[in-house]
Design an enzyme around this catalytic site. Structure first.
Site, PDB file in Angstrom:
ATOM      1  N   ARG A 146     -35.524  -8.457  -7.970  1.00  0.00           N
ATOM      2  CA  ARG A 146     -36.579  -8.140  -8.593  1.00  0.00           C
ATOM      3  C   ARG A 146     -36.086  -6.782  -9.987  1.00  0.00           C
ATOM      4  NH1 ARG A 146     -41.601  -7.736  -5.028  1.00  0.00           N
ATOM      5  NH2 ARG A 146     -40.134  -7.499  -3.515  1.00  0.00           N
ATOM      6  N   GLY A 189     -33.184 -11.404   6.969  1.00  0.00           N
ATOM      7  CA  GLY A 189     -34.256 -10.906   7.233  1.00  0.00           C
ATOM      8  C   GLY A 189     -33.878  -9.451   7.952  1.00  0.00           C
ATOM      9  N   ASP A 245     -34.564   1.712   0.473  1.00  0.00           N
ATOM     10  CA  ASP A 245     -35.303   1.705  -0.783  1.00  0.00           C
ATOM     11  C   ASP A 245     -36.499   2.546  -0.737  1.00  0.00           C
ATOM     12  OD1 ASP A 245     -36.800   0.152   0.667  1.00  0.00           O
ATOM     13  OD2 ASP A 245     -36.926  -1.613  -0.942  1.00  0.00           O
ATOM     14  N   ASN A 283     -48.836  -0.973   7.710  1.00  0.00           N
ATOM     15  CA  ASN A 283     -47.314  -0.780   8.243  1.00  0.00           C
ATOM     16  C   ASN A 283     -46.559  -0.333   6.986  1.00  0.00           C
ATOM     17  OD1 ASN A 283     -44.859  -0.882   9.638  1.00  0.00           O
ATOM     18  ND2 ASN A 283     -44.924  -3.494   9.451  1.00  0.00           N
ATOM     19  N   ARG A 313     -19.659  21.322 -24.655  1.00  0.00           N
ATOM     20  CA  ARG A 313     -18.954  20.021 -24.158  1.00  0.00           C
ATOM     21  C   ARG A 313     -18.252  20.262 -22.801  1.00  0.00           C
ATOM     22  NH1 ARG A 313     -15.871  17.114 -28.887  1.00  0.00           N
ATOM     23  NH2 ARG A 313     -15.214  15.932 -27.310  1.00  0.00           N
ATOM     24  N   TYR A 315     -16.895  24.962 -34.898  1.00  0.00           N
ATOM     25  CA  TYR A 315     -16.115  23.991 -33.777  1.00  0.00           C
ATOM     26  C   TYR A 315     -15.212  24.852 -33.397  1.00  0.00           C
ATOM     27  CZ  TYR A 315     -13.438  20.449 -31.596  1.00  0.00           C
ATOM     28  OH  TYR A 315     -12.920  19.775 -30.493  1.00  0.00           O
ATOM     29  N   ASN A 362     -14.984  37.690 -33.103  1.00  0.00           N
ATOM     30  CA  ASN A 362     -16.067  37.392 -33.924  1.00  0.00           C
ATOM     31  C   ASN A 362     -15.540  36.048 -34.678  1.00  0.00           C
ATOM     32  OD1 ASN A 362     -18.829  37.986 -35.332  1.00  0.00           O
ATOM     33  ND2 ASN A 362     -17.581  37.182 -37.150  1.00  0.00           N
ATOM     34  N   TYR A 392      -6.216  18.759 -33.275  1.00  0.00           N
ATOM     35  CA  TYR A 392      -6.045  17.196 -32.967  1.00  0.00           C
ATOM     36  C   TYR A 392      -5.148  16.500 -34.193  1.00  0.00           C
ATOM     37  CZ  TYR A 392      -6.628  12.138 -31.699  1.00  0.00           C
ATOM     38  OH  TYR A 392      -6.282  10.949 -31.405  1.00  0.00           O
TER      39      TYR A 392
END
Length: 457
Positions: free
Chosen positions: A16, A78, A103, A170, A333, A366, A377, A387
């Site tokens: 479900r 069961g 659960d 129950n 990050r 960045y 600073n 990169y």
């Protein structure tokens, strides 16, 4: 006190849920449901925990690790059949076994401890955890005798009109005398429409043997909520969030708008910290005292020191010191380490970088794959060019450096202690300490250029 054991039912797929993820692994406030249950059970004086696994067995084992033993239910026939799979590990033991569903993420250790004590006090062979609810439709009713002991459990479809008026139900959590449980399981039949073996049938077997079956009623039905679909998952999340936020507030944290603040259960927050609306705090985050977090901030798996401010920003898997000011609209990050008294301003992105004490990147920069010393600073619009399309390279900025606005630091490169980089420079070679580096084209003004080429109408 008797020896205590626990069986956690976690074998079902949960059709479900309509999900590729197995039901008990769906998270509630950042932690899989079954992990919530195991963590609460582990707070008790339990000798052995056995988790019944089936669908997603390897994933469940990977999640719980050595926090449990495991028994495989290859076919889901069961709840009684599921418990029977633990027989090789438990059936010869003396003591009391609690059976709880994987659960039910809201169940608390305190409630299970009360269930154990009630069971032992009455010297019962079985004790049912029950609750009273306004609308018991669909639940099995608890029928008690004049002495308050359980006479039987009647499923809703089988109940008479008078029995349907009973609102004690129950919950599906039980304590059993361990030997009596496994002996009774041998006699459970699957003579029913579904052809399955049901754990409540053990109660009927024990009653026929003249054994004492009692019930312990929890005051909070919501603890026993079983999650079978996404609607129930959202409700469990809401209830767990309320519980978590209340715990923090009672421990001295101000949460301005608890209904719109989302804090995972593993988060630790110091006294006199203020959490503003729209804030999401995930994982094993630790936040110090007297901080201000938010509004509209996301923090995941971070360590944050005392008196730090994080406004309208995001931080992930990083260490942030004390007296730090971050935001608005900053992005920290993973694998960043920000020391004390640092300022990371608006629209600054930090990635896998170390920031020394007292350094500043106040806006529009960045800084990635960098080691930034103390009292540096970094001017507006500055970038570590880390990169080359294939590999990442390191930029080192030593103590006391001043980086002028709109500078590009092309890694690998080192800016020496106390050096200055002139605004608008593109630095491709190391800069010695205390030097001024200027790396920009000479300005040339072309007189009467516009008129000559008729560029203005």
């Amino acid at each position: 006190m008797h020896n205590r054991y626990a069986v956690i039912l976690a074998a079902g797929q949960g059709t479900r849920m309509k999900s590729k993820l197995y039901k008990v692994l769906h998270p509630v406030c950042g932690k899989p449901m079954v992990q919530h249950v195991v963590d609460q059970v582990r707070k008790l004086n339990i000798q052995e925990v056995v988790t019944i696994i089936g669908h997603g067995a390897e994933l469940v084992q990977a999640q719980l690790g050595d926090g449990s033993l495991y028994a495989l239910q290859e076919q889901q026939l069961g709840t009684a059949h599921a418990v029977r799979q633990a027989g090789s590990m438990l059936e010869e033991k003396e003591g009391v076994t609690i059976v709880v569903c994987g659960d039910t993420p809201l169940i608390k250790a305190e409630t299970m401890e009360s269930l154990f004590k009630h069971h032992e006090e009455f010297a019962a062979k079985a004790t049912i955890l029950t609750a009273r609810i306004a609308d018991p439709t669909g639940y099995g009713r608890i029928i008690r005798n004049e002495g308050g002991l359980v006479e039987k459990i009647v499923e809703h479809k089988d109940a008479s009109e008078a029995e349907r008026e009973i609102n004690e139900i129950n919950t599906g959590t039980y304590c059993f005398d361990n030997r009596a449980l496994f002996e009774a399981l041998r006699n459970v039949s699957n003579d029913n429409v579904q052809g399955e073996y049901y754990l409540p049938d053990v109660i009927e077997i024990l009653k026929k043997q003249g054994e004492i079956v009692t019930a312990f009623q929890t005051t909070e039905f919501t603890e026993t909520l079983g999650v079978n679909d996404r609607v129930a998952l959202a409700e469990a999340e809401r209830l767990m969030r309320i519980r978590t936020n209340e715990l923090h507030m009672r421990n001295g944290v101000t949460i301005v708008d608890p209904q719109n603040t989302y804090i995972d259960t593993e988060v630790e927050i110091g006294q006199d910290t203020v959490i503003y609306p729209g804030t999401i705090i995930k994982g094993k985050t630790t936040i110090g005292e007297e901080c201000q977090i938010g509004p509209n901030t996301e923090i995941e798996e971070c360590e944050i020191g005392n008196k730090t401010v994080v406004r309208q920003s995001a931080a992930y898997k990083s260490s942030i010191g004390a007296h730090v000011n971050i935001g608005p609209f900053a992005h920290i990050r993973p694998e960043s380490k920000i020391s004390n008294e640092v300022k990371i301003g608006n629209f600054v992105e930090i990635k896998k970088a170390v920031f020394g004490t007292g350094s500043k990147a106040s806006h529009l920069s960045y800084i990635g794959d960098a080691e930034v010393g103390s009292d540096v600073n970094i001017g507006c619009g500055s970038i570590t060019v880390n990169y080359d399309g294939k590999n990442k390279f390191l930029t080192k900025i030593e103590d006391g450096v001043f980086i002028g606005c709109n500078s590009n630091l092309v890694a690998p490169v080192t800016i020496g202690k106390g050096a200055y980089v002139a605004a608008g420079s593109t630095i491709t070679k190391d800069v010695p300490g205390d030097a001024l580096s200027i790396a920009r084209a000479k300005q040339v003004n072309k007189e009467n250029y516009v008129q000559k080429f008729n560029l203005k109408k």
